[in-house]
Scaffold this active site. Structure first.
Site, PDB file in Angstrom:
ATOM      1  N   LYS A 178       0.820  -1.215   0.000  1.00 37.60           N
ATOM      2  CA  LYS A 178       0.000   0.000   0.000  1.00 37.60           C
ATOM      3  C   LYS A 178       0.855   1.266   0.000  1.00 37.60           C
ATOM      4  O   LYS A 178       0.468   2.290  -0.552  1.00 37.60           O
ATOM      5  CB  LYS A 178      -0.939   0.002   1.216  1.00 37.60           C
ATOM      6  CG  LYS A 178      -1.854  -1.208   1.304  1.00 37.60           C
ATOM      7  CD  LYS A 178      -2.713  -1.411   0.061  1.00 37.60           C
ATOM      8  CE  LYS A 178      -3.486  -2.714   0.141  1.00 37.60           C
ATOM      9  NZ  LYS A 178      -3.974  -3.181  -1.139  1.00 37.60           N
ATOM     10  N   GLU A 182      -3.821  10.756   9.643  1.00 41.65           N
ATOM     11  CA  GLU A 182      -4.217  10.731   8.240  1.00 41.65           C
ATOM     12  C   GLU A 182      -5.122  11.904   7.968  1.00 41.65           C
ATOM     13  O   GLU A 182      -5.830  12.371   8.849  1.00 41.65           O
ATOM     14  CB  GLU A 182      -4.966   9.424   8.021  1.00 41.65           C
ATOM     15  CG  GLU A 182      -5.453   9.152   6.632  1.00 41.65           C
ATOM     16  CD  GLU A 182      -6.141   7.796   6.580  1.00 41.65           C
ATOM     17  OE1 GLU A 182      -5.575   6.869   5.975  1.00 41.65           O
ATOM     18  OE2 GLU A 182      -7.243   7.681   7.160  1.00 41.65           O
ATOM     19  N   HIS A 191     -16.741  -1.307   6.661  1.00 44.20           N
ATOM     20  CA  HIS A 191     -15.823  -1.436   5.522  1.00 44.20           C
ATOM     21  C   HIS A 191     -16.169  -2.571   4.572  1.00 44.20           C
ATOM     22  O   HIS A 191     -15.365  -2.944   3.726  1.00 44.20           O
ATOM     23  CB  HIS A 191     -14.366  -1.576   5.989  1.00 44.20           C
ATOM     24  CG  HIS A 191     -13.935  -0.448   6.865  1.00 44.20           C
ATOM     25  ND1 HIS A 191     -13.780   0.837   6.394  1.00 44.20           N
ATOM     26  CD2 HIS A 191     -13.709  -0.388   8.182  1.00 44.20           C
ATOM     27  CE1 HIS A 191     -13.456   1.625   7.397  1.00 44.20           C
ATOM     28  NE2 HIS A 191     -13.403   0.913   8.491  1.00 44.20           N
ATOM     29  N   ARG A 229      -7.281  -7.587  -9.504  1.00 45.01           N
ATOM     30  CA  ARG A 229      -8.116  -8.768  -9.718  1.00 45.01           C
ATOM     31  C   ARG A 229      -9.504  -8.315 -10.133  1.00 45.01           C
ATOM     32  O   ARG A 229      -9.757  -7.111 -10.182  1.00 45.01           O
ATOM     33  CB  ARG A 229      -8.237  -9.524  -8.398  1.00 45.01           C
ATOM     34  CG  ARG A 229      -8.772  -8.616  -7.304  1.00 45.01           C
ATOM     35  CD  ARG A 229      -9.172  -9.343  -6.061  1.00 45.01           C
ATOM     36  NE  ARG A 229      -9.435  -8.429  -4.962  1.00 45.01           N
ATOM     37  CZ  ARG A 229     -10.559  -7.751  -4.792  1.00 45.01           C
ATOM     38  NH1 ARG A 229     -11.541  -7.855  -5.671  1.00 45.01           N
ATOM     39  NH2 ARG A 229     -10.700  -6.943  -3.750  1.00 45.01           N
TER      40      ARG A 229
END
Lengths: 165, 493
Positions: free
Chosen positions: B117, B200, B235, B293
């Site tokens: 990531k 963040e 999520h 994917r």
């Protein structure tokens, strides 16, 4: 006969008026309904029924297993649990002293032992299912009488986990 | 190059869905199943299906050695990994490459790269694509980053070792910054034993918008428009749509530009999705990550483009160039997908495994259902409780929404609890209709106790009892009650 919807028990009674009409009482409310059609398939475990009440047509598909009635009626879903009238009291007692698993999965942690005193909401054991942990907590202050499962054991819904005094 | 047989290294609805495309292409299908899945629909329908035995996920669906061995032993020229499981495991792709089995997806190096990531974000940053900035470190590192404008307010402070919302807070500005950060470190140490904090950029009501891309081995790279997946619970996506109803055409063009440039930079091949957060107030995009994917929600894109994404995957793997150019890709109408789960929305979405008794799909125009089951069977507690995906198409979003609600109302799944009523209520809200959505929607959406028709449901039950249905014998268990011995025998009235 009594069935339960979530935690509420519901009592009903019916009387056939003629070949098509019925008087049905649900918890003191009265309904006069007209049976239009009924069809059962799959060894009588599933069927559909069409009836009219108050100028509206209702179509329901019903499935039955050992413990429940599943009904889809006019786009809405319901699940009723079968309950025996006389034993309702016993069931309440059972609910309070026997802890049954609300789901199937694997017991990953047992945090108590027999003879241990627990307070309401104390964490008793943890069951893992579908990658999630589910905490089983004490419903009241009690003493652990017996534990019926082991860590690592796979269990089914409604399987007895513990008995409290 | 030709593929005779493909091993589908997956289960449930995606294994079935991939099987259908392969069969239509004249390719034989092989699959895998664990003991839990021995009666499953995917085992039934695949041409061949091999036993992984009775073990946990690592011993079965995640067992690279076993799966490669099955592929080799049974002469599979290719492996399609589906989604989840080993689809983004670069070692699995590597093993396929070593064994000369065609892996339907990008190269193992690409999977490894985009699986990191931090590295993937750095690549995006290098290309001038906005990224959700974050820093893990101590108070000084963080204050430094803020002063250097690497981090900008508002900020979300989290415990690095934490979770569950504990130790999280939002800082709107720099007042008392040092004290706030030190307090967070202390909390992190108290709750999680580790004082490292993670800071963040905070986006208040973000939307999740992603771009479907596709590339062959010859440098041809196109997008298949975008999807919006803002309805999420913990999520996990619940409802997805294509295209996004939120963006202007200019914003779309900007988004596609970001996605294509990123994919070109890493010389991406096969099919993938690039995910962004979209901040409505500022109309800014922030790159999140790339999935190398096929996605769960790919049917929404297929419904608006008419393209079979799995077919394209196979053709790319066969070293064919893309069958369509960008200017030949058209979108038509709007598609909405809902995920049907075996769970109890009224009990904190606790999974509801069990045996499905009755399963009736709504077969109406413009409805597609990708399902893991077709006949009554068990839903196991060991896997994700996804029963099916139901996708509706309409000329407009509103048409698709009404169509989906109608289809869900006619979808009968008995034997387990499902989220069908929850989905219907969600789709009926004014907020959903007007697209007043964000990834926080599910936190605030209250599923009301459904008692309309409760009495009528009982009436239907009561009437059937009178029609001489013979009920199956109830198993006697210590804590279950035998109703029928108490009531006596049924007879025609």
């Amino acid at each position: 006969m009594i069935v339960a919807y979530k935690k509420d028990k519901i009592q009903w009674d019916f009387k056939k008026i003629d070949s098509e009409h019925y008087n049905i009482t649900i918890n003191d409310k009265q309904y006069t309904v007209k049976l239009n059609r009924f069809y059962s398939f799959n060894d009588s475990k599933t069927g559909y029924i069409i009836f009219e009440w108050n100028n509206q047509v209702y179509k329901a598909i019903i499935s039955i297993d050992d413990s429940y009635f599943y009904i889809t009626i006019n786009g809405k879903n319901f699940i009723f649990k079968k309950v025996q009238e006389e034993s309702y009291k016993t069931e309440i007692e059972l609910e309070v002293s026997e802890i049954l698993s609300p789901l199937s999965g694997t017991v990953t942690k047992i945090l108590v032992e027999p003879k241990q005193e627990v307070k309401k909401n104390d964490l008793l054991l943890v069951i893992e299912s579908m990658k999630m942990e589910n905490q089983i907590r004490a419903p009241k202050n009690a003493i652990i009488e017996n534990i019926f499962v082991k860590e690592g054991q796979k269990i089914e819904t409604n399987q007895i986990l513990l008995k409290l005094i | 190059m030709k593929i005779n047989k493909t091993l589908i290294a997956n289960r449930g609805e995606i294994a079935v869905r991939i099987h259908h495309t392969l069969k239509k292409m004249g390719i034989k299908t092989a699959g895998i199943f664990s003991k839990e899945d021995q009666d499953s629909y995917h085992r039934f329908i695949l041409d061949e299906c091999y036993d992984l035995g009775d073990g946990n996920l690592l011993e079965t669906y995640l067992n690279i050695e076993k799966i490669i061995e099955i592929a080799k032993k049974n002469h599979c020229d290719a492996i399609h990994p589906g989604y989840g499981f080993l689809s983004e495991n670069y070692r699995f792709a590597e093993k396929c490459e070593e064994e000369k089995i065609l892996f339907v997806g990008p190269s193992s190096n690409t999977i490894k790269l985009m699986g990191d990531k931090i590295r993937s974000k750095n690549i995006a940053k290098k290309l001038g694509i906005p990224v959700l900035e974050n820093i893990t470190g101590n108070t000084d590192d963080i204050i430094n980053a803020i002063e250097n404008k690497v981090l900008n307010f508002p900020l979300l402070v989290k415990a690095s070792a934490g979770g569950g919302g504990k130790g999280m807070k939002i800082l709107q500005n720099s007042s008392n910054l040092r004290e706030e950060l030190v307090a967070s470190q202390r909390e992190a140490k108290n709750y999680f034993g580790d004082e490292t904090i993670f800071v963040e950029k905070y986006i208040e009501n973000p939307r999740h918008i992603e771009v479907q891309i596709m590339a062959d081995n010859f440098g041809n790279l196109i997008h298949l428009f975008e999807r919006e997946c803002s309805i999420q619970r913990r999520h996990q996506k619940i409802i997805e749509e294509a295209p996004s109803p939120t963006l202007s055409q200019e914003e779309r063009i900007k988004l596609f530009d970001y996605a294509i440039r990123l994919a070109k930079e890493i010389e991406y091949t096969n099919v993938g999705t690039i995910e962004f957060l979209f901040e409505e107030q500022t109309r800014n995009f922030y790159f999140l990550e790339m999935n190398t994917r096929i996605q769960v929600e790919h049917p929404t894109t297929e419904m608006i483009t008419g393209i079979d994404i799995v077919k394209e995957q196979i053709q790319i793997a066969l070293n064919q160039s893309l069958s369509l150019k960008q200017n030949q890709i058209q979108k038509n109408g709007h598609a909405i997908e809902a995920r049907v789960y075996a769970e109890d929305p009224e009990n904190d979405f606790l999974p509801s495994p069990g045996k499905i008794l009755t399963y009736i799909e709504p077969t109406i125009p413009n409805i597609r259902i990708d399902s893991s089951i077709k006949f009554p069977q068990k839903i196991s507690s060991n896997f994700d409780p996804l029963i099916s995906k139901i996708i509706s198409w309409g000329k407009t979003r509103e048409e698709a929404r009404i169509n989906l609600i109608y289809a869900l109302e006619n979808y009968v799944i008995h034997g387990v609890k499902t989220n069908i009523d929850y989905l219907i209520e969600l789709l009926k809200t004014e907020d959903f209709k007007k697209n007043h959505l964000s990834t926080n929607f599910c936190k605030h959406f209250r599923f009301s106790d459904n008692i309309i028709f409760l009495d009528q449901a009982l009436i239907s039950l009561i009437l059937t009892q009178n029609q001489n249905i013979n009920l199956t014998q109830i198993n006697h268990k210590k804590y279950e009650i035998d109703v029928w011995n108490h009531i006596g025998r049924w007879s025609n009235v």
